[in-house]
Design a protein around this motif. Structure first.
Motif, PDB file in Angstrom:
ATOM      1  N   TRP A  45       0.518  -1.418  -0.164  1.00 50.70           N
ATOM      2  CA  TRP A  45      -0.318  -0.292  -0.114  1.00 50.70           C
ATOM      3  C   TRP A  45       0.678   1.488  -0.246  1.00 50.70           C
ATOM      4  CZ3 TRP A  45       0.629   3.432   3.843  1.00 50.70           C
ATOM      5  CH2 TRP A  45       1.367   3.063   5.298  1.00 50.70           C
ATOM      6  N   ALA A  46       1.991   1.054   0.675  1.00 53.96           N
ATOM      7  CA  ALA A  46       3.017   2.492   0.876  1.00 53.96           C
ATOM      8  C   ALA A  46       3.289   3.010  -0.806  1.00 53.96           C
ATOM      9  CB  ALA A  46       4.094   2.408   1.916  1.00 53.96           C
ATOM     10  N   VAL A  47       4.432   2.033  -0.708  1.00 52.40           N
ATOM     11  CA  VAL A  47       5.026   2.736  -2.615  1.00 52.40           C
ATOM     12  C   VAL A  47       3.465   2.703  -3.599  1.00 52.40           C
ATOM     13  CG1 VAL A  47       5.266  -0.267  -2.852  1.00 52.40           C
ATOM     14  CG2 VAL A  47       6.198   1.626  -3.700  1.00 52.40           C
ATOM     15  N   THR A  48       3.184   1.399  -3.497  1.00 52.23           N
ATOM     16  CA  THR A  48       1.294   2.342  -4.365  1.00 52.23           C
ATOM     17  C   THR A  48       0.773   3.856  -4.227  1.00 52.23           C
ATOM     18  OG1 THR A  48       0.854  -0.015  -4.349  1.00 52.23           O
ATOM     19  CG2 THR A  48      -0.755   1.507  -5.480  1.00 52.23           C
ATOM     20  N   ALA A  49       0.703   4.199  -3.329  1.00 57.03           N
ATOM     21  CA  ALA A  49       0.138   5.436  -2.775  1.00 57.03           C
ATOM     22  C   ALA A  49       0.796   6.241  -2.198  1.00 57.03           C
ATOM     23  CB  ALA A  49      -0.133   5.451  -1.001  1.00 57.03           C
ATOM     24  N   VAL A  50       2.354   6.548  -2.605  1.00 56.11           N
ATOM     25  CA  VAL A  50       3.388   7.180  -2.963  1.00 56.11           C
ATOM     26  C   VAL A  50       3.366   7.552  -4.757  1.00 56.11           C
ATOM     27  CG1 VAL A  50       6.099   7.875  -3.392  1.00 56.11           C
ATOM     28  CG2 VAL A  50       4.748   7.311  -0.920  1.00 56.11           C
ATOM     29  N   ILE A  51       3.433   6.204  -5.032  1.00 55.76           N
ATOM     30  CA  ILE A  51       3.692   6.862  -6.463  1.00 55.76           C
ATOM     31  C   ILE A  51       2.527   7.352  -7.193  1.00 55.76           C
ATOM     32  CG2 ILE A  51       2.992   4.761  -8.988  1.00 55.76           C
ATOM     33  CD1 ILE A  51       5.221   2.906  -7.521  1.00 55.76           C
ATOM     34  N   LEU A  52       1.050   7.032  -7.048  1.00 56.41           N
ATOM     35  CA  LEU A  52      -0.160   7.962  -7.478  1.00 56.41           C
ATOM     36  C   LEU A  52      -0.202   9.171  -7.232  1.00 56.41           C
ATOM     37  CD1 LEU A  52      -2.864   4.992  -6.241  1.00 56.41           C
ATOM     38  CD2 LEU A  52      -2.074   5.764  -8.576  1.00 56.41           C
ATOM     39  N   VAL A  53       0.589   9.083  -5.734  1.00 54.77           N
ATOM     40  CA  VAL A  53       1.123  11.129  -5.835  1.00 54.77           C
ATOM     41  C   VAL A  53       2.186  11.160  -6.786  1.00 54.77           C
ATOM     42  CG1 VAL A  53       1.921  12.786  -3.885  1.00 54.77           C
ATOM     43  CG2 VAL A  53       0.566  10.239  -2.933  1.00 54.77           C
ATOM     44  N   ALA A  54       3.153  10.776  -7.256  1.00 56.38           N
ATOM     45  CA  ALA A  54       4.008  10.818  -8.526  1.00 56.38           C
ATOM     46  C   ALA A  54       3.105  11.192  -8.988  1.00 56.38           C
ATOM     47  CB  ALA A  54       5.105   9.888  -7.962  1.00 56.38           C
ATOM     48  N   VAL A  55       2.695  10.336  -9.508  1.00 59.08           N
ATOM     49  CA  VAL A  55       1.702  11.324 -11.155  1.00 59.08           C
ATOM     50  C   VAL A  55       0.784  11.943 -10.477  1.00 59.08           C
ATOM     51  CG1 VAL A  55      -0.150   9.706 -12.688  1.00 59.08           C
ATOM     52  CG2 VAL A  55       1.507   7.878 -11.456  1.00 59.08           C
ATOM     53  N   ALA A  56       0.145  11.772  -9.882  1.00 57.46           N
ATOM     54  CA  ALA A  56      -0.462  13.372  -9.691  1.00 57.46           C
ATOM     55  C   ALA A  56       0.407  14.501  -9.854  1.00 57.46           C
ATOM     56  CB  ALA A  56      -1.491  13.392  -7.955  1.00 57.46           C
ATOM     57  N   LEU A  57       1.397  14.402  -8.930  1.00 57.82           N
ATOM     58  CA  LEU A  57       1.970  15.921  -9.102  1.00 57.82           C
ATOM     59  C   LEU A  57       2.635  15.997 -10.492  1.00 57.82           C
ATOM     60  CD1 LEU A  57       4.012  15.217  -6.056  1.00 57.82           C
ATOM     61  CD2 LEU A  57       2.993  17.196  -6.116  1.00 57.82           C
ATOM     62  N   GLN A  58       2.608  15.705 -11.174  1.00 61.30           N
ATOM     63  CA  GLN A  58       3.339  15.149 -12.592  1.00 61.30           C
ATOM     64  C   GLN A  58       1.957  15.995 -13.353  1.00 61.30           C
ATOM     65  OE1 GLN A  58       4.201  12.132 -14.381  1.00 61.30           O
ATOM     66  NE2 GLN A  58       6.181  11.730 -12.925  1.00 61.30           N
ATOM     67  N   LEU A  59       0.724  15.762 -13.216  1.00 63.47           N
ATOM     68  CA  LEU A  59      -0.170  15.924 -14.452  1.00 63.47           C
ATOM     69  C   LEU A  59      -0.342  17.214 -13.466  1.00 63.47           C
ATOM     70  CD1 LEU A  59      -2.927  13.298 -14.071  1.00 63.47           C
ATOM     71  CD2 LEU A  59      -1.313  14.071 -15.631  1.00 63.47           C
ATOM     72  N   THR A  60      -0.061  17.977 -12.289  1.00 62.96           N
ATOM     73  CA  THR A  60      -0.279  19.306 -12.547  1.00 62.96           C
ATOM     74  C   THR A  60       0.980  20.155 -12.657  1.00 62.96           C
ATOM     75  OG1 THR A  60       0.959  18.761  -9.898  1.00 62.96           O
ATOM     76  CG2 THR A  60      -1.356  18.672  -9.771  1.00 62.96           C
ATOM     77  N   LEU A  61       1.331  19.820 -12.964  1.00 63.54           N
ATOM     78  CA  LEU A  61       2.951  20.617 -13.803  1.00 63.54           C
ATOM     79  C   LEU A  61       2.552  21.142 -14.476  1.00 63.54           C
ATOM     80  CD1 LEU A  61       6.233  18.016 -13.102  1.00 63.54           C
ATOM     81  CD2 LEU A  61       5.558  20.446 -11.793  1.00 63.54           C
ATOM     82  N   PRO A  62       2.926  22.481 -14.955  1.00 58.76           N
ATOM     83  CA  PRO A  62       3.264  23.237 -16.956  1.00 58.76           C
ATOM     84  C   PRO A  62       3.376  21.782 -17.842  1.00 58.76           C
ATOM     85  CG  PRO A  62       3.902  24.446 -14.579  1.00 58.76           C
ATOM     86  CD  PRO A  62       4.131  23.824 -14.336  1.00 58.76           C
TER      87      PRO A  62
END
Length: 244
Positions: free
Chosen positions: A40-57
């Motif tokens: 669960w921990a590594v999955t949740a953090v990877i999802l955070v990374a994906v969300a951060l990439q989508l919010t970048l300009p």
């Protein structure tokens, strides 16, 4: 005759149990075969990374801004389907799939960092400090996640090899390894420990309480500190200049 055989078998069972308990007392959990850590921990953090990439300009992405995050989600779905609850030793293909996922995240964030630095150097990053700080913070935080994944995936051969207890010598020395009396007897490093290592290395620009032992670990930590330092210095300097 049958009673003697039953008695001998029961004695053998007791001896095996004593040997196993003795082994657990002498060999720490991080050096012996254990259950794989929860996913669960590594999955949740990877999802955070994906969300951060989508919010970048969108200008910070070489491809369509959604392409690499979509590929990351596909690879993550494959890993989760194969090992939904725990990171357990299965096949070599699963390890390659995990390495491929981390590589894609690294490439996506590396491209964003290069483009952000180029915009800052060329003066084309815009005249508003808030979006600049948000973009820099997103790149920096994703960088923390990326290096945490690499540390987790390479230390002692990766999570699958650690679960099997295959390698004796660690690449990172945690406090619990030096002082086992301060930790539970079943303690072993998990992803959140490597995330903490990555975060402290990005903020202090040097090791804190986790020491790198192997040469590749030292070089990777040095690379992470360099990337974090350049990102923070350039983004903050440009933002301060805009605010003035």
């Amino acid at each position: 005759m049958s009673d003697d055989m039953d008695d001998a078998e029961s004695r053998l069972v007791r001896i095996e149990r004593l040997l196993q308990s003795r082994e657990h007392e002498l060999v720490p959990a991080w050096r012996r075969a254990t259950h794989g850590e929860p996913r669960w921990a590594v999955t949740a953090v990877i999802l955070v990374a994906v969300a951060l990439q989508l919010t970048l300009p969108h200008r910070l992405s070489l491809l369509p801004y959604w392409a690499l995050p979509a590929l990351e989600l596909v690879l993550l779905a494959g890993l989760t389907a194969a090992n939904p609850r725990r990171v357990e030793p299965r096949t070599r293909r699963l390890r390659l799939l995990g390495l491929g996922l981390i590589f894609v995240i690294s490439v996506a964030n590396g491209l964003a960092a290069i483009r952000l630095v180029a915009d800052l150097v060329n003066g084309s990053a815009g005249s508003d400090a808030v979006p600049l700080l948000l973009a820099g913070g997103g790149v920096w935080l994703t960088n923390v996640i990326v290096f945490a994944l690499w540390y987790w995936e390479w230390d002692r051969g990766g999570p699958m090899a650690r679960a099997l207890g295959e390698r004796q010598f660690a690449d990172f020395l945690f406090v619990q390894m030096q002082s086992p009396e301060v930790a539970p007897p079943d303690w072993e490093p998990s992803f959140l420990d490597y995330l903490y290592l990555s975060f402290t290395n990005s903020t202090a620009f040097s090791p804190t309480d986790v020491m790198p032992l192997s040469r590749w670990a030292k070089m990777l930590m040095m690379l992470q500190s360099s990337v974090s330092l350049v990102t923070v210095v350039l983004v903050v300097a440009r933002a301060v200049n805009i605010l003035k």
